[in-house]
Design an enzyme around this catalytic site. Structure first.
Site, PDB file in Angstrom:
ATOM      1  N   ASN A  22       2.919   1.365  -9.648  1.00 51.91           N
ATOM      2  CA  ASN A  22       1.653   0.551  -9.257  1.00 51.91           C
ATOM      3  C   ASN A  22       1.594  -0.408 -10.607  1.00 51.91           C
ATOM      4  O   ASN A  22       0.770  -0.121 -11.488  1.00 51.91           O
ATOM      5  CB  ASN A  22       0.560   1.092  -8.684  1.00 51.91           C
ATOM      6  CG  ASN A  22      -0.563  -0.118  -8.281  1.00 51.91           C
ATOM      7  OD1 ASN A  22      -0.281  -1.226  -8.500  1.00 51.91           O
ATOM      8  ND2 ASN A  22      -1.730   0.371  -7.761  1.00 51.91           N
ATOM      9  N   ARG A  28       4.189  -0.796  -5.302  1.00 56.36           N
ATOM     10  CA  ARG A  28       3.166  -1.531  -4.686  1.00 56.36           C
ATOM     11  C   ARG A  28       3.274  -3.078  -4.955  1.00 56.36           C
ATOM     12  O   ARG A  28       3.358  -3.196  -6.117  1.00 56.36           O
ATOM     13  CB  ARG A  28       1.912  -0.939  -5.164  1.00 56.36           C
ATOM     14  CG  ARG A  28       0.788  -1.672  -4.421  1.00 56.36           C
ATOM     15  CD  ARG A  28      -0.607  -1.413  -5.013  1.00 56.36           C
ATOM     16  NE  ARG A  28      -1.612  -1.948  -4.011  1.00 56.36           N
ATOM     17  CZ  ARG A  28      -2.594  -1.168  -3.984  1.00 56.36           C
ATOM     18  NH1 ARG A  28      -3.032  -0.131  -4.848  1.00 56.36           N
ATOM     19  NH2 ARG A  28      -3.491  -1.544  -3.024  1.00 56.36           N
ATOM     20  N   HIS A  48      -5.227  -4.590   1.038  1.00 53.38           N
ATOM     21  CA  HIS A  48      -5.483  -3.124   1.359  1.00 53.38           C
ATOM     22  C   HIS A  48      -4.703  -2.404   2.353  1.00 53.38           C
ATOM     23  O   HIS A  48      -5.100  -1.427   2.857  1.00 53.38           O
ATOM     24  CB  HIS A  48      -6.981  -2.815   1.514  1.00 53.38           C
ATOM     25  CG  HIS A  48      -7.707  -3.123   0.333  1.00 53.38           C
ATOM     26  ND1 HIS A  48      -8.935  -3.724   0.289  1.00 53.38           N
ATOM     27  CD2 HIS A  48      -7.569  -2.827  -1.172  1.00 53.38           C
ATOM     28  CE1 HIS A  48      -9.330  -3.659  -0.900  1.00 53.38           C
ATOM     29  NE2 HIS A  48      -8.786  -3.353  -1.904  1.00 53.38           N
ATOM     30  N   LEU A 104     -13.984   0.976   0.754  1.00 49.73           N
ATOM     31  CA  LEU A 104     -15.056   0.405  -0.318  1.00 49.73           C
ATOM     32  C   LEU A 104     -14.753   0.900  -1.777  1.00 49.73           C
ATOM     33  O   LEU A 104     -15.034   1.986  -2.032  1.00 49.73           O
ATOM     34  CB  LEU A 104     -16.306   0.790   0.148  1.00 49.73           C
ATOM     35  CG  LEU A 104     -16.849   0.401   1.447  1.00 49.73           C
ATOM     36  CD1 LEU A 104     -18.135   0.974   1.850  1.00 49.73           C
ATOM     37  CD2 LEU A 104     -16.647  -0.999   1.725  1.00 49.73           C
ATOM     38  N   GLY A 105     -14.211   0.220  -2.550  1.00 48.12           N
ATOM     39  CA  GLY A 105     -13.939   0.421  -3.934  1.00 48.12           C
ATOM     40  C   GLY A 105     -14.173  -0.711  -5.041  1.00 48.12           C
ATOM     41  O   GLY A 105     -15.177  -1.254  -4.512  1.00 48.12           O
ATOM     42  N   ARG A 147     -15.906  -9.617  -7.689  1.00 49.40           N
ATOM     43  CA  ARG A 147     -15.396 -10.833  -6.976  1.00 49.40           C
ATOM     44  C   ARG A 147     -16.643 -11.163  -6.050  1.00 49.40           C
ATOM     45  O   ARG A 147     -17.340 -10.311  -5.563  1.00 49.40           O
ATOM     46  CB  ARG A 147     -14.065 -10.296  -6.153  1.00 49.40           C
ATOM     47  CG  ARG A 147     -12.899 -10.482  -7.101  1.00 49.40           C
ATOM     48  CD  ARG A 147     -11.794  -9.976  -6.365  1.00 49.40           C
ATOM     49  NE  ARG A 147     -11.271  -8.597  -6.750  1.00 49.40           N
ATOM     50  CZ  ARG A 147     -10.579  -7.706  -5.942  1.00 49.40           C
ATOM     51  NH1 ARG A 147      -9.867  -8.253  -4.972  1.00 49.40           N
ATOM     52  NH2 ARG A 147     -10.311  -6.644  -6.602  1.00 49.40           N
ATOM     53  N   GLY A 182     -13.082   4.577  -3.245  1.00 56.09           N
ATOM     54  CA  GLY A 182     -14.166   5.226  -4.475  1.00 56.09           C
ATOM     55  C   GLY A 182     -15.804   5.408  -3.937  1.00 56.09           C
ATOM     56  O   GLY A 182     -16.406   6.339  -3.969  1.00 56.09           O
ATOM     57  N   ILE A 183     -15.930   4.318  -3.209  1.00 52.80           N
ATOM     58  CA  ILE A 183     -17.549   4.191  -3.007  1.00 52.80           C
ATOM     59  C   ILE A 183     -17.775   4.880  -1.620  1.00 52.80           C
ATOM     60  O   ILE A 183     -18.633   5.697  -1.446  1.00 52.80           O
ATOM     61  CB  ILE A 183     -18.225   2.716  -2.882  1.00 52.80           C
ATOM     62  CG1 ILE A 183     -17.998   2.022  -4.293  1.00 52.80           C
ATOM     63  CG2 ILE A 183     -19.311   2.635  -2.385  1.00 52.80           C
ATOM     64  CD1 ILE A 183     -18.367   0.600  -4.375  1.00 52.80           C
ATOM     65  N   GLU A 221     -16.013   7.202  -0.278  1.00 50.67           N
ATOM     66  CA  GLU A 221     -15.835   8.560  -0.096  1.00 50.67           C
ATOM     67  C   GLU A 221     -16.643   9.451  -1.056  1.00 50.67           C
ATOM     68  O   GLU A 221     -17.104  10.555  -0.587  1.00 50.67           O
ATOM     69  CB  GLU A 221     -14.377   8.841  -0.950  1.00 50.67           C
ATOM     70  CG  GLU A 221     -13.115   8.565  -0.084  1.00 50.67           C
ATOM     71  CD  GLU A 221     -11.738   8.330  -0.949  1.00 50.67           C
ATOM     72  OE1 GLU A 221     -11.817   9.355  -1.712  1.00 50.67           O
ATOM     73  OE2 GLU A 221     -10.982   7.815  -0.521  1.00 50.67           O
ATOM     74  N   ASN A 222     -17.516   8.740  -1.951  1.00 46.46           N
ATOM     75  CA  ASN A 222     -18.428   9.266  -2.674  1.00 46.46           C
ATOM     76  C   ASN A 222     -19.928   8.998  -2.525  1.00 46.46           C
ATOM     77  O   ASN A 222     -20.697   9.848  -2.955  1.00 46.46           O
ATOM     78  CB  ASN A 222     -17.943   9.186  -4.183  1.00 46.46           C
ATOM     79  CG  ASN A 222     -16.624   9.763  -4.463  1.00 46.46           C
ATOM     80  OD1 ASN A 222     -16.394  10.855  -4.379  1.00 46.46           O
ATOM     81  ND2 ASN A 222     -15.688   8.836  -4.808  1.00 46.46           N
ATOM     82  N   GLU A 236      -2.873   5.730  -0.840  1.00 43.13           N
ATOM     83  CA  GLU A 236      -2.058   4.811  -0.763  1.00 43.13           C
ATOM     84  C   GLU A 236      -0.583   5.003  -1.628  1.00 43.13           C
ATOM     85  O   GLU A 236       0.741   4.485  -1.264  1.00 43.13           O
ATOM     86  CB  GLU A 236      -2.568   3.640  -1.756  1.00 43.13           C
ATOM     87  CG  GLU A 236      -3.812   2.986  -0.965  1.00 43.13           C
ATOM     88  CD  GLU A 236      -4.788   1.842  -2.146  1.00 43.13           C
ATOM     89  OE1 GLU A 236      -5.429   2.883  -2.658  1.00 43.13           O
ATOM     90  OE2 GLU A 236      -4.979   1.103  -1.866  1.00 43.13           O
TER      91      GLU A 236
HETATM   92  P1  ADP Z   1     -10.259   0.573  -7.015  1.00 40.70           P
HETATM   93  O1  ADP Z   1     -10.523  -0.281  -6.043  1.00 40.70           O
HETATM   94  O2  ADP Z   1     -10.211   0.244  -8.417  1.00 40.70           O
HETATM   95  O3  ADP Z   1      -9.121   1.709  -6.641  1.00 40.70           O
HETATM   96  P2  ADP Z   1     -12.022   2.883  -6.588  1.00 40.70           P
HETATM   97  O4  ADP Z   1     -11.736   3.117  -5.156  1.00 40.70           O
HETATM   98  O5  ADP Z   1     -11.677   3.947  -7.541  1.00 40.70           O
HETATM   99  O6  ADP Z   1     -11.514   1.642  -7.123  1.00 40.70           O
HETATM  100  O7  ADP Z   1     -13.470   2.765  -6.490  1.00 40.70           O
HETATM  101  C1  ADP Z   1     -14.261   2.709  -7.781  1.00 40.70           C
HETATM  102  C2  ADP Z   1     -15.955   2.376  -7.116  1.00 40.70           C
HETATM  103  O8  ADP Z   1     -16.292   3.665  -6.610  1.00 40.70           O
HETATM  104  C3  ADP Z   1     -16.670   2.124  -8.425  1.00 40.70           C
HETATM  105  O9  ADP Z   1     -17.791   1.171  -7.988  1.00 40.70           O
HETATM  106  C4  ADP Z   1     -17.403   3.380  -8.638  1.00 40.70           C
HETATM  107  O10 ADP Z   1     -18.808   3.246  -9.069  1.00 40.70           O
HETATM  108  C5  ADP Z   1     -17.548   4.031  -7.166  1.00 40.70           C
HETATM  109  N1  ADP Z   1     -17.712   5.472  -7.214  1.00 40.70           N
HETATM  110  C6  ADP Z   1     -16.895   6.344  -7.567  1.00 40.70           C
HETATM  111  N2  ADP Z   1     -17.823   7.713  -7.383  1.00 40.70           N
HETATM  112  C7  ADP Z   1     -19.037   7.372  -6.957  1.00 40.70           C
HETATM  113  C8  ADP Z   1     -20.081   8.150  -6.665  1.00 40.70           C
HETATM  114  N3  ADP Z   1     -19.991   9.212  -6.683  1.00 40.70           N
HETATM  115  N4  ADP Z   1     -21.414   7.353  -6.317  1.00 40.70           N
HETATM  116  C9  ADP Z   1     -21.146   6.068  -6.016  1.00 40.70           C
HETATM  117  N5  ADP Z   1     -20.092   5.250  -6.377  1.00 40.70           N
HETATM  118  C10 ADP Z   1     -19.065   5.771  -6.737  1.00 40.70           C
END
Ligand code: ADP
Length: 394
Positions: A8, A92, A180, A208-209, A240, A327-328, A330-331, A378
């Protein structure tokens, strides 16, 4: 034994993964990246337990470029190969244009064809293609496969792909492509493992990342998404803007003396969570902050998600489930909670304990519309597609 390498390549980094082909399964063995390609290159590779396998820094002010980085990666991957056959490299590639609905094996002629889409994704496409060109030259017999972020959305109905502009612009490629797609296709592929009935239902997936978008998947196929001609449309993202009245661009050009490059910088790099908060593009930082503008940025992000859920549900004529990923998604349990509460009118009833422990199912048993957390992958999707193309099933 055989292996597949996934690449990638971006403007300043190349990410990679190595998969072992074990019968039907693909086993991810290691992953890593070289970042800072033109400023201070740093390479790190880790196994799947997170242990560092190799690391190297070239120092400040060194420019390795894509060519130098690829060379280093190849040396590392040759060591990892350990006598096994490299059957191909999966890349990718952000843009497959209007026609590519499937991954394809690369050739010099196809590379030229894909270069025509550079103006449609100037920040990604040239970098995605760079290592393909280099490898076609250096190792013409090594099979390479392009896996497109736009491909999954080619099943969208014609209307979902159109802007209300004169037809000649549509013919010239000014369409809603969606992005995506590798993430959404992966989620669609694993949904049956979570709920076989749902895999045939109407699902909104929230990726949501740093880049954020949402996709309406009906019976396993993408029918609408929030991203359009570029990866700017739809939700606000890390930096963005997301959706914007096009009149704003005209106004900025007319009254703020901004040219194309200045507006591009504003919309891609200075807006979204960073622009609104004035603090950070990182959701964790904003959720931890007491600053009113951090709260405003999170509130605006959620408000747009709330509206887009309604829009995508309307596009499908119903909604059976929400799936959170990236990232967002999942977490950030608190964000999922607020999204689900906002979607209560669609029949989503959150199970707070399940949400706080990360799912996978985070809605109550009798919730009319269910909600899920499913981690995306991915890289695995690219490895699967690469294998399928090389086995003639792509
Ligand atoms: P990318 O689009 O670069 O692949 P990711 O999918 O890794 O990005 O997502 C990055 C985002 O996920 C960032 O805004 C980061 O703050 C958020 N994130 C990661 N872990 C957490 C968490 N535990 N709580 C809230 N946001 C999180």
């Amino acid at each position: 034994m055989q292996i597949i390498v996934v690449l990638n390549a971006g403007s300043s980094s190349i990410k990679f993964s190595l998969f072992a082909v074990a019968g039907e399964a693909l086993q991810q063995e290691c992953r890593g990246q070289i970042e800072g390609l033109f400023t201070s290159p740093h390479f790190v590779a880790k196994n799947m337990a997170g242990q560092v396998l190799a690391e190297k820094s070239w120092g400040e002010g060194v420019s390795l470029g894509h060519q130098g980085a690829l060379q280093h990666l190849q040396d590392f991957l040759r060591q990892q190969q350990d006598g096994r056959t490299l059957i191909g490299i999966g890349h990718r590639v952000v843009h497959g244009g209007p026609n590519y609905a499937r991954p394809v094996q690369m050739s010099a002629a196809l590379l030229q064809e894909l270069e025509a889409f550079v103006p449609l994704a100037p920040l990604h496409q040239p970098h995605n293609l760079a290592p393909i060109g280099m490898l076609l030259q250096a190792q013409p017999d090594l099979p390479q496969v392009a896996c497109f972020d736009t491909a999954f959305h080619r099943s969208n109905p014609d209307l979902a792909q159109r802007f209300a502009l004169p037809g000649k612009y549509f013919d010239a490629g000014v369409r809603r492509y969606g992005f995506h797609g590798l993430s959404y296709e992966y989620i669609a592929s694993v949904l049956p493992q979570f709920d076989p009935q749902l895999a045939q239902g109407k699902v909104v997936v929230l990726h949501l990342g740093n880049g954020s978008s949402m996709c309406a998947i009906d019976n396993g196929r993408s029918v609408a998404s929030t991203m359009g001609f570029t990866a700017l449309e739809g939700l606000p993202m890390g930096t963005r803007s997301g959706v914007l009245d096009p009149g704003v661009v005209l106004y900025l050009m007319d009254h703020h003396g901004m040219d194309v490059r200045a507006i591009e910088k504003l919309l891609y790099q200075q807006s979204g969570l960073l622009g609104v908060s004035g603090i950070s593009s990182d959701m964790r930082t904003l959720l931890d902050s007491d600053e009113p503008n951090a709260k405003l940025a999170v509130d605006l992000y959620l408000y747009r998600i709330r509206r887009e859920i309604g829009s995508l549900a309307a596009a499908m004529g119903g909604l059976d489930a929400l799936v959170f990923t990236a990232g967002i998604g999942e977490n950030a349990a608190i964000l999922r909670q607020r999204v689900c509460d906002d979607a209560a009118w669609l029949g989503v009833q959150l199970d707070t304990a399940a949400n706080n422990s990360g799912g996978p199912r985070i809605s109550k048993g009798d919730s009319r519309c269910s909600a899920w957390v499913i981690p995306t992958n991915e890289e695995l999707m690219i490895a699967r597609q690469t294998r399928a193309v090389l086995q003639g099933a792509g």
